[in-house]
Write a protein that holds these residues in place. Structure first.
Motif, PDB file in Angstrom:
ATOM      1  N   ALA A  32      -6.360  87.636  46.160  1.00 36.12           N
ATOM      2  CA  ALA A  32      -7.227  88.174  45.086  1.00 36.12           C
ATOM      3  C   ALA A  32      -8.424  88.902  45.646  1.00 36.12           C
ATOM      4  O   ALA A  32      -8.794  89.960  45.190  1.00 36.12           O
ATOM      5  CB  ALA A  32      -7.680  87.040  44.173  1.00 36.12           C
ATOM      6  N   PHE A  33      -9.029  88.280  46.691  1.00 33.12           N
ATOM      7  CA  PHE A  33     -10.188  88.913  47.316  1.00 33.12           C
ATOM      8  C   PHE A  33      -9.835  90.227  47.944  1.00 33.12           C
ATOM      9  O   PHE A  33     -10.552  91.204  47.760  1.00 33.12           O
ATOM     10  CB  PHE A  33     -10.804  87.946  48.344  1.00 33.12           C
ATOM     11  N   GLU A  34      -8.665  90.270  48.623  1.00 35.88           N
ATOM     12  CA  GLU A  34      -8.295  91.497  49.288  1.00 35.88           C
ATOM     13  C   GLU A  34      -8.062  92.605  48.279  1.00 35.88           C
ATOM     14  O   GLU A  34      -8.552  93.728  48.446  1.00 35.88           O
ATOM     15  CB  GLU A  34      -7.023  91.280  50.122  1.00 35.88           C
ATOM     16  N   TYR A  35      -7.323  92.181  47.163  1.00 36.58           N
ATOM     17  CA  TYR A  35      -7.110  93.202  46.128  1.00 36.58           C
ATOM     18  C   TYR A  35      -8.418  93.691  45.509  1.00 36.58           C
ATOM     19  O   TYR A  35      -8.610  94.856  45.261  1.00 36.58           O
ATOM     20  CB  TYR A  35      -6.224  92.643  45.009  1.00 36.58           C
ATOM     21  N   GLN A  36      -9.334  92.718  45.298  1.00 39.30           N
ATOM     22  CA  GLN A  36     -10.659  93.092  44.704  1.00 39.30           C
ATOM     23  C   GLN A  36     -11.419  94.032  45.596  1.00 39.30           C
ATOM     24  O   GLN A  36     -12.005  94.989  45.114  1.00 39.30           O
ATOM     25  CB  GLN A  36     -11.490  91.836  44.413  1.00 39.30           C
ATOM     26  N   SER A  37     -11.373  93.740  46.959  1.00 40.17           N
ATOM     27  CA  SER A  37     -12.139  94.619  47.878  1.00 40.17           C
ATOM     28  C   SER A  37     -11.581  96.003  47.867  1.00 40.17           C
ATOM     29  O   SER A  37     -12.315  96.978  47.817  1.00 40.17           O
ATOM     30  CB  SER A  37     -12.091  94.067  49.309  1.00 40.17           C
ATOM     31  N   GLU A  38     -10.198  96.031  47.869  1.00 45.32           N
ATOM     32  CA  GLU A  38      -9.616  97.354  47.815  1.00 45.32           C
ATOM     33  C   GLU A  38      -9.961  98.060  46.526  1.00 45.32           C
ATOM     34  O   GLU A  38     -10.246  99.253  46.481  1.00 45.32           O
ATOM     35  CB  GLU A  38      -8.082  97.222  47.949  1.00 45.32           C
ATOM     36  N   TYR A  39      -9.894  97.207  45.436  1.00 47.93           N
ATOM     37  CA  TYR A  39     -10.261  97.778  44.135  1.00 47.93           C
ATOM     38  C   TYR A  39     -11.651  98.399  44.177  1.00 47.93           C
ATOM     39  O   TYR A  39     -11.839  99.547  43.733  1.00 47.93           O
ATOM     40  CB  TYR A  39     -10.183  96.671  43.066  1.00 47.93           C
ATOM     41  N   LEU A  40     -12.677  97.700  44.688  1.00 52.72           N
ATOM     42  CA  LEU A  40     -14.066  98.203  44.703  1.00 52.72           C
ATOM     43  C   LEU A  40     -14.210  99.454  45.554  1.00 52.72           C
ATOM     44  O   LEU A  40     -14.898 100.397  45.174  1.00 52.72           O
ATOM     45  CB  LEU A  40     -15.024  97.134  45.203  1.00 52.72           C
ATOM     46  N   LEU A  41     -13.474  99.425  46.726  1.00 52.51           N
ATOM     47  CA  LEU A  41     -13.542 100.603  47.578  1.00 52.51           C
ATOM     48  C   LEU A  41     -13.030 101.823  46.864  1.00 52.51           C
ATOM     49  O   LEU A  41     -13.645 102.881  46.872  1.00 52.51           O
ATOM     50  CB  LEU A  41     -12.740 100.389  48.861  1.00 52.51           C
TER      51      LEU A  41
END
Ligand code: ADP
Length: 594
Positions: A32-41
């Motif tokens: 979830a965190f990885e997807y969120q970070s990618e999402y924010l980027l």
């Protein structure tokens, strides 16, 4: 393409967001965190892309607008250029128009000039033609004109001659008229002037004559009245010496007073006429002011004691002798003091005489001040200033009650002022009056004082004198004889009734002195005196001659001196006066005898 890419990225982003939520739901937080970070980027890159897009869009808009403006500016510049071109064209047209106009004007001017040249040519030809005609006409007329001129000038000349002749004759007539007029008016004026001069001369002569008549009348009147008066007073004096009875003494007193008052009036009238004619001469004799005042009070004492009035005198710092006119001072004092007695019924008259040295002058000058104060009727203050005028009395009843002429004060005032003195009065009705007199005198020396010896002792010098008295009036002869016998013993007096008899007596006798009356029948005193001086042998022609006359005027004295007389004795005379005159003439007598 750029837009499609953004859209796919948005889809990826959204997918990444859902994948993170899904992993978180499954508990796989890492994922979830990885997807969120990618999402924010992705979200950030997307945002950047969008911003860049917006910026690019804005830049595009800006560029487009800029381009538009540049196009507009270019268009404006073009239109401006076009405008300038059209303006320049307009100016070109205008200058061309102006040039054409100038050319037209030039052409017009040239046309005009040409025309004026033409006209001028025409005019000059016309003028020259006219000139020619004129010259021709002139040439034709000159001869005629010359004749005409000659004729008219001769005519004018003739006319001028005629006018000149008329003018000249008019002028001559006018001058003649003027001269005639001047001559007649001169004659007329000289006649008028002569007449006027005659009238003036006549008036002058009349004035002189009337003045002469006046003084002659006064002299005659004085003589006519004085001569019998002299006889009366003389006889009174003679009778007084003849031991009269008491009752006779009283009569003699009345006679004496009456004659004195007559003499007073006569003297006043004569004095007034003398003062008015400016003929008053003041004598310079040595006298004692105290004695002078005492003599006056002695004379007036009887009048005061008759009315039971006190008559008191007081003398303050008086010098022994002063030099001046004693007779005039006596006259003034008699006037004022007799008035004081006359106008006082009760009380008395109080006289003070005081001497005050005059400051700043020579030490021998002083002022004698007399105050004559009475307790009489006094004078109304309103009348105080007028009582010194001629013929003025304080009120009409004065004449009735007290008599008098109203001349006394006027004469006194003038006599005082002629001697540089003053007279003032202070008075209160019903309380009395105070008259104050001030007269300057000079103090006399001792040698002068000798002259003032008693006349009787002086008369001793006349003893043995031989006198001839020419006098027609028998009464006056008696008075003279008696008076001389009374003053000096041993005087011999011979009488002559007129001048002629006097000369005859002088021829056959020797006299030391001659007393000569002036108005006598057959030969008067003047004639007799000048005959003696001119025709009798020496020393008889040098005998002193003393005029004795009632005509006490200055002219009379002068006339006597001209006739060769030595001195003058006015009638009526006091014994002292005759002694004085004879003694004065004495040395000359002695000279003639030696
Ligand atoms: P006369 O005395 O002859 O009338 P004067 O000239 O001497 O004339 O005087 C003028 C007048 O002045 C007098 O008539 C009198 O009215 C007035 N008078 C003069 N002296 C006195 C005096 N002592 N008292 C009052 N009245 C006087």
């Amino acid at each position: 393409m750029y837009g499609k890419k953004i859209e796919s990225n948005i889809t990826i982003r959204n997918s990444l967001d859902q994948l993170s939520r899904w992993a978180a739901a499954k508990g796989d937080y890492k994922k979830a965190f990885e997807y969120q970070s990618e999402y924010l980027l992705l979200k950030d890159s997307l945002l950047n892309q969008e911003n860049n897009k917006a910026v690019n869009e804005l830049k595009l808009i800006y560029d487009t607008e800029k381009k538009d403006n540049e196009i507009k500016l270019l268009e404006k510049e073009k239109s401006l250029r076009d405008l300038r071109v059209s303006q320049q064209e307009q100016l070109l047209y205008l200058s061309k128009y102006k040039a054409s106009q100038q050319q037209a004007q030039l052409a017009l001017a040239e046309e005009k000039q040409k025309r004026s040249y033409l006209e001028a040519d025409q005019l000059s030809t016309e003028l020259s033609n006219q000139k020619l005609q004129k010259e021709k006409f002139l040439a034709e007329n000159t001869i005629l004109l010359k004749d005409q001129v000659l004729k008219t000038t001769s005519l004018i000349r003739q006319k001028q001659y005629r006018n000149a002749a008329i003018l000249f004759s008019c002028l001559v007539i006018f001058i003649a008229f003027l001269l005639f007029n001047r001559y007649t008016s001169k004659k007329k004026y000289s006649v008028i002037l002569e007449n006027k001069n005659l009238i003036i001369e006549k008036e002058r002569q009349n004035a002189i004559k009337s003045e002469e008549y006046k003084s002659q009348f006064l002299a005659n009147m004085s003589h006519e009245i004085r001569t019998p008066l002299h006889a009366i007073t003389g006889m009174i004096n003679v009778l007084r010496e003849k031991n009269p009875r008491d009752d006779q003494k009283a009569y003699l007193n009345v006679m004496s007073k009456s004659s004195e008052s007559l003499i007073g009036i006569l003297n006043n009238v004569l004095d007034l006429s003398k003062i008015e004619a400016g003929k008053v001469v003041f004598e310079k004799n040595v006298f004692s002011p105290e004695e002078c005042l005492r003599n006056v009070t002695n004379i007036l004492h009887a009048g005061a004691s008759d009315k039971q009035l006190r008559l008191e005198t007081q003398f303050i710092d008086l010098p022994e002798r002063v030099m001046g006119d004693e007779v005039r001072l006596t006259q003034i004092l008699i006037n004022i003091i007799s008035n004081a007695i006359k106008f006082t019924e009760k009380g008395g008259v109080f006289i003070t005489c005081k001497a005050t040295p005059i400051k700043g002058r020579e030490s021998d000058r002083l002022t004698l001040t007399f105050s004559i104060r009475d307790t009489g009727i006094g004078i109304d203050p309103a009348l105080l200033s007028s009582i010194f005028e001629k013929f003025v009395q304080a009120d009409a009843s004065t004449t009735r009650k007290f008599g008098g002429t109203g001349l006394g004060l006027s004469i006194s005032k003038q006599l005082i002022e002629l001697q540089n003195g003053t007279i003032t009065v202070m008075s209160e009705k019903g309380k009395g009056s105070d008259f104050i007199i001030s007269i300057p005198y000079s103090v006399a020396g001792i040698e002068d004082a000798i002259i003032l010896e008693n006349y009787k002792s002086k008369a001793v010098a006349l003893n043995g004198l031989s006198i001839l008295y020419a006098e027609d009036n028998p009464y006056n002869q008696i008075v003279a004889r008696e008076t001389l016998a009374y003053v000096a013993e041993g005087i011999s007096i011979d009488m002559a009734e007129n001048g002629k008899i006097a000369i005859e007596k002088m021829k056959s006798n020797n006299y030391d002195m001659v007393l000569m009356d002036l108005q006598m029948p057959v030969m008067d005193g003047y004639e007799a005196a000048s005959f003696i001086r001119k025709n009798l042998p020496s020393p008889k022609n040098q005998v002193p001659i003393i005029a004795v006359s009632a005509n006490a005027t200055h002219e009379e004295k002068m006339k006597c001196m001209h006739a060769g007389m030595n001195d003058y004795l006015p009638k009526p005379f006091h014994p002292k006066d005759i002694v004085d005159v004879l003694v004065k003439a004495l040395p000359e007598t002695q000279n003639t005898h030696s």
